[in-house]
Design a protein around this motif. Structure first.
Motif, short mmCIF file in Angstrom:
data_model
loop_
_atom_site.label_atom_id
_atom_site.label_comp_id
_atom_site.label_asym_id
_atom_site.label_seq_id
_atom_site.Cartn_x
_atom_site.Cartn_y
_atom_site.Cartn_z
N LEU A 19 0.83 -1.21 0.00
CA LEU A 19 0.00 0.00 0.00
C LEU A 19 0.87 1.26 0.00
O LEU A 19 0.59 2.23 -0.71
CB LEU A 19 -0.92 -0.01 1.23
CG LEU A 19 -1.97 1.08 1.30
CD1 LEU A 19 -2.88 1.05 0.08
CD2 LEU A 19 -2.81 0.94 2.57
N VAL A 56 -0.81 -15.63 -7.76
CA VAL A 56 -1.97 -15.43 -6.88
C VAL A 56 -1.78 -14.18 -6.02
O VAL A 56 -2.71 -13.39 -5.83
CB VAL A 56 -2.20 -16.67 -6.00
CG1 VAL A 56 -3.29 -16.43 -4.97
CG2 VAL A 56 -2.54 -17.88 -6.85
N GLN A 57 -0.54 -14.01 -5.53
CA GLN A 57 -0.27 -12.83 -4.70
C GLN A 57 -0.40 -11.55 -5.52
O GLN A 57 -0.81 -10.51 -5.02
CB GLN A 57 1.14 -12.90 -4.09
CG GLN A 57 1.44 -14.19 -3.34
CD GLN A 57 0.48 -14.43 -2.21
OE1 GLN A 57 0.03 -13.50 -1.55
NE2 GLN A 57 0.11 -15.68 -2.01
N LYS A 67 -4.12 -10.74 -5.97
CA LYS A 67 -4.65 -10.19 -4.72
C LYS A 67 -4.08 -8.79 -4.46
O LYS A 67 -4.77 -7.92 -3.93
CB LYS A 67 -4.32 -11.12 -3.54
CG LYS A 67 -5.09 -12.43 -3.63
CD LYS A 67 -5.00 -13.23 -2.35
CE LYS A 67 -3.60 -13.67 -2.06
NZ LYS A 67 -3.49 -14.37 -0.77
N ALA A 71 -5.86 -5.60 -5.68
CA ALA A 71 -6.99 -5.08 -4.91
C ALA A 71 -6.62 -3.77 -4.22
O ALA A 71 -7.47 -2.91 -3.97
CB ALA A 71 -7.47 -6.11 -3.89
N LEU A 72 -5.32 -3.60 -3.91
CA LEU A 72 -4.91 -2.40 -3.19
C LEU A 72 -4.92 -1.17 -4.09
O LEU A 72 -4.93 -0.03 -3.61
CB LEU A 72 -3.52 -2.60 -2.59
CG LEU A 72 -3.45 -3.61 -1.44
CD1 LEU A 72 -2.09 -3.58 -0.79
CD2 LEU A 72 -4.53 -3.32 -0.42
N SER A 98 -7.28 -0.17 -5.55
CA SER A 98 -8.55 0.51 -5.27
C SER A 98 -8.35 1.69 -4.33
O SER A 98 -9.06 2.69 -4.42
CB SER A 98 -9.53 -0.49 -4.65
OG SER A 98 -9.07 -0.91 -3.39
N VAL A 99 -7.35 1.57 -3.47
CA VAL A 99 -7.15 2.62 -2.46
C VAL A 99 -6.70 3.93 -3.09
O VAL A 99 -7.04 5.01 -2.61
CB VAL A 99 -6.13 2.14 -1.39
CG1 VAL A 99 -5.87 3.24 -0.38
CG2 VAL A 99 -6.65 0.90 -0.69
N THR A 136 -12.40 -4.54 -6.46
CA THR A 136 -12.65 -4.12 -5.07
C THR A 136 -13.26 -2.73 -5.01
O THR A 136 -14.23 -2.48 -4.27
CB THR A 136 -11.33 -4.13 -4.26
OG1 THR A 136 -10.75 -5.43 -4.36
CG2 THR A 136 -11.59 -3.79 -2.81
N THR A 188 -16.85 -1.40 -3.41
CA THR A 188 -17.14 -0.34 -2.44
C THR A 188 -18.08 0.71 -3.04
O THR A 188 -18.98 1.21 -2.36
CB THR A 188 -15.85 0.36 -1.95
OG1 THR A 188 -15.10 0.76 -3.09
CG2 THR A 188 -15.00 -0.55 -1.11
N PHE A 213 -19.71 -7.83 -1.00
CA PHE A 213 -18.33 -8.22 -0.73
C PHE A 213 -18.14 -9.73 -0.82
O PHE A 213 -17.04 -10.21 -1.13
CB PHE A 213 -17.86 -7.66 0.61
CG PHE A 213 -17.62 -6.17 0.53
CD1 PHE A 213 -16.65 -5.66 -0.32
CD2 PHE A 213 -18.40 -5.28 1.25
CE1 PHE A 213 -16.43 -4.29 -0.42
CE2 PHE A 213 -18.19 -3.91 1.15
CZ PHE A 213 -17.22 -3.42 0.31
N VAL A 226 -17.55 -10.04 -4.48
CA VAL A 226 -16.20 -9.57 -4.80
C VAL A 226 -15.19 -10.67 -4.44
O VAL A 226 -14.32 -11.03 -5.24
CB VAL A 226 -15.88 -8.27 -4.06
CG1 VAL A 226 -14.39 -7.91 -4.21
CG2 VAL A 226 -16.74 -7.13 -4.58
N ALA A 227 -15.35 -11.21 -3.22
CA ALA A 227 -14.45 -12.27 -2.77
C ALA A 227 -14.53 -13.46 -3.73
O ALA A 227 -13.51 -14.05 -4.11
CB ALA A 227 -14.79 -12.70 -1.35
N TYR A 276 -12.46 -12.90 -6.84
CA TYR A 276 -11.03 -13.16 -6.65
C TYR A 276 -10.77 -14.65 -6.52
O TYR A 276 -9.79 -15.18 -7.03
CB TYR A 276 -10.50 -12.42 -5.42
CG TYR A 276 -10.30 -10.95 -5.65
CD1 TYR A 276 -9.22 -10.49 -6.40
CD2 TYR A 276 -11.19 -10.01 -5.14
CE1 TYR A 276 -9.02 -9.14 -6.62
CE2 TYR A 276 -11.01 -8.66 -5.35
CZ TYR A 276 -9.92 -8.22 -6.09
OH TYR A 276 -9.73 -6.89 -6.32
#
Lengths: 218, 223, 242
Positions: free
Chosen positions: A66, A152-153, A156, A159-160, A162-163, A170, A174, A187, A190-191, A194
């Motif tokens: 992040l 995979v990492q 995932k 998704a960050l 989105s911030v 993600t 929101t 959510f 969303v999950a 993924y």
């Protein structure tokens, strides 16, 4: 507040999910290119270069993704560029991915027994020839399962994005939740999105690992 | 382009407050998460019953979805179902569940590599499965996977930056807060990133210190 | 009345029949050596005696009590039949004294002080009292095996099973372990040993059992058995060993 049907939600998530996939592909492809270069620099090269690569890897592995995203976003502004969330996310995720792949691949090259180097040298192969014909083919075999696993990492990790305002799965979740207020459903979906992307890769990585391990021990 | 770190000085309190939150979340998560992982690994080691399958599903779902989505699901989803939950509790719960799932998998690898002779010796001495797990299997299994365990705890600590997104006043929240006041985003995030780096190094050193005590039995040959 | 009574024991692994009907009675205080080629079923037989393997057919009695088929809990079993393994199998994360105290405290619920006393007594018996706080990795193979013997004895079993307990040892360390077994025999402990140490089998055991293809092919007192084997299989086996 408008009424959302389940289909509206799913459709919007699917549309945004495309960007999760695209960003993952960019990060993985970019990360693989940079990571490969770093790996070769780390394995050969002069000690200051090896040391710098190592520092690079440790920095990315030792700080939150992040923060890396924030720094890419705000760092560009300090340098005078006005970059989009797209660019910032692509750059940050590419660098993040390259650091981890470099670490994984270095481990794989080092896992090739030193006897192989010696055998190649005895046959008269030089460093590059040994690397290309003897070491890399064997390291590649070892590298495939953990590389697939790491993808995979990466997924995932997107998704960050989105911030910092990048609209992918993600962020779409929101945003939809702000309008429809059905957090549990949204959510969970969303999950699920993924999970559908990641689970097959996880399984495949495990399968490859087992195959490799089984073949190695026979 | 100029960097100016002096504008950060008035916000030392915020940074310290955020740091404390990140640290205590990490410490509690480490203990509770590992405890959870031990239970999960034990049940899953026992066979293919319903409990084992359910825990298997928990592990897979957790490992294959982003932490931020798990966090949102708990924080926004649970109250919608009528279960009120504070941001801090949601953050802690998400972190514990996350670490628990990963560590359970890590631990399983260690348990699977237990030599058959260890199980047989335990059985010949009359130990039950639980007794054997607790007294014979667990500690050596931990010692074998300890490096992965350290990495995983660091990953969870770094990942906890995301709890700022549900307004938990952690280190990242402090950074966002300061950035919104002084508009020196790059400087703030650079400093906070360095603090995370130091935390990661500190956590690793602490783990290695504990590991040397815990796994003293590995240092053989000194008699 | 025999202490151990084995009756018509059968055991198969898949299609492979490893034990084809074993009958054997062992008196209290007797030392019995089981010999034979690898694959003759001798280790499987020993492992059935403390139910590490579950046999398919037949019965095992210990002091008139049924031992097999779930008649005894693992805890009861370990207080009747102790076992020492080829590869020692000490618990690496526990010190010598902790290894020996574990089962008495955890399984038997013996108070710690008392368990410690018993453990020290057993470690004294095997000559390992001065290494009480060492970890297994700090000990030689022979020392580890002596601790393993003490660990089995701490449950105060009626019978001690020894599965090739010297096979994993360097030659110069074999003697110290055999010496411990000899003194146990002299004390009147009932011992059943699967062994390749023919000299030990001849000098210390009261009876030698030769297993061949899942049967007890020949049995008797060691002097006669080794000097006048009745069957060609045993003569061949003895010739191949010596």
């Amino acid at each position: 507040m408008t009424d959302f049907t389940l289909w509206d939600i799913v459709r919007n998530l699917l549309l945004a999910g495309r960007w999760t996939v695209v960003l993952s592909l960019i990060a993985f492809a970019g990360g693989a290119c940079v990571g490969l270069m770093l790996t070769l620099l780390r394995m050969g090269g002069l000690w200051p270069i090896r040391w710098l690569v190592r520092l690079y890897v440790d920095l990315f592995q030792g700080t939150p993704l992040l923060m890396q995203l924030f720094l890419a976003y705000f760092g560009a502004a300090v340098l005078g560029f006005d970059i989009s969330a797209w660019t910032a996310a692509s750059v940050a995720l590419t660098l993040f991915t390259s650091a981890f792949l470099c670490d994984i691949w270095r481990g794989c090259v080092e896992a090739v027994p030193s006897g192989q180097w010696q055998a190649a040298r005895v046959l008269g192969l030089n460093y590059l020839q040994s690397m290309r014909h003897v070491i890399l083919p064997q390291a590649l075999r070892l590298a495939v399962p953990p590389t697939v696993g790491f993808s995979v990492q990466v997924i995932k990790g997107t998704a960050l994005a989105s911030v910092i305002g990048f609209v992918e799965l993600t962020k779409a979740g929101t945003m939809l939740n702000n309008a429809a207020f059905a957090p549990f459903t949204i959510f969970a979906l969303v999950a699920l999105g993924y999970f559908i992307l990641c689970y097959p890769l996880s399984r495949y990585a495990r399968y490859l690992e087992r195959k490799l391990y089984g073949a190695g021990s026979r | 382009m100029t960097l100016d770190f002096s504008t950060l000085l008035p916000y030392t309190d915020e940074i310290l407050k955020g740091l404390m939150t990140t640290v205590w979340l990490t410490v509690v998560t480490t203990f509770v998460g590992i405890a959870l992982a031990i239970v999960v690994a034990y049940v899953r080691d026992g066979g293919r019953g319903i409990a084992s399958r359910l825990l298997g599903a928990y592990v897979e779902v957790t490992r294959n979805t982003p932490f931020i989505v798990q966090l949102f699901f708990l924080f926004f989803g649970l109250p919608a179902l009528g279960v009120p939950i504070s941001a801090t509790v949601a953050a802690l719960l998400a972190m514990v569940l996350n670490l628990g799932a990963y560590t359970a998998e890590i631990l399983r690898a260690g348990i699977d590599s237990t030599a058959r002779g260890q199980h047989e010796a335990a059985r010949a001495l009359g130990l039950s499965r639980l007794q054997s797990f607790r007294h014979v299997v667990l500690v050596p299994a931990f010692s074998r996977v300890y490096p992965s365990l350290i990495s995983q705890c660091i990953i969870v600590m770094l990942g906890s930056a995301v709890v700022s997104q549900i307004s938990v006043f952690d280190l990242t929240y402090a950074a966002n807060f300061i950035q919104s006041r002084n508009f020196r985003g790059f400087e703030v995030y650079l400093v906070v990133t360095l603090i995370y780096l130091l935390l990661a190094v500190g956590l690793r050193l602490a783990f290695e210190f504990v590991g040397r005590r815990l796994f003293a039995f590995l240092q053989g040959g000194s008699s | 009345m025999a202490l151990v009574a084995v009756n018509d024991l059968h055991k198969s692994f898949g299609d492979l029949e490893v034990l084809k009907g074993i009958d054997l009675e062992i008196e209290a205080g007797e030392v019995v050596s089981v010999i034979g080629r690898s694959g003759s079923g001798k280790s499987t037989f020993l492992r059935c005696l403390n139910q590490l393997e579950h046999h398919d057919w037949g019965t095992i009695h210990l002091a008139d009590q049924r031992l097999d088929g779930g008649a005894m809990s693992p805890g009861e079993l370990s207080q009747n039949v102790g076992m020492v393994f080829q590869s020692f199998n000490l618990f690496p994360h526990k010190t010598v004294i902790e290894n020996v105290m574990l089962a008495p405290v955890v399984v038997k619920q013996t108070p710690r002080a008392e368990a410690r006393q018993i453990a020290e007594q057993m470690l004294d018996k095997v000559g390992m009292l001065e290494k009480i706080d060492a970890y297994p990795a700090q000990l030689s193979g022979g020392q580890q095996q002596r601790v393993a013997i003490a660990r089995a004895l701490a449950m105060q079993p009626k019978v001690l099973l020894c599965d090739e307990v010297t096979s994993a040892l360097d030659p110069e360390l074999v003697g110290e372990v055999l010496h411990v077994l000899e003194s146990l025999a002299a004390e009147g402990m009932t011992l059943i040993l699967v062994t390749h140490e023919m000299k030990f089998a001849r000098d210390v055991s009261h009876r030698v059992v030769f297993m061949h293809h899942g049967h007890i092919h020949e049995a008797g007192d060691p002097q006669t058995l080794f000097t006048q084997p009745k069957t060609p299989e045993l003569s061949q086996f003895i010739a191949s060993i010596l």
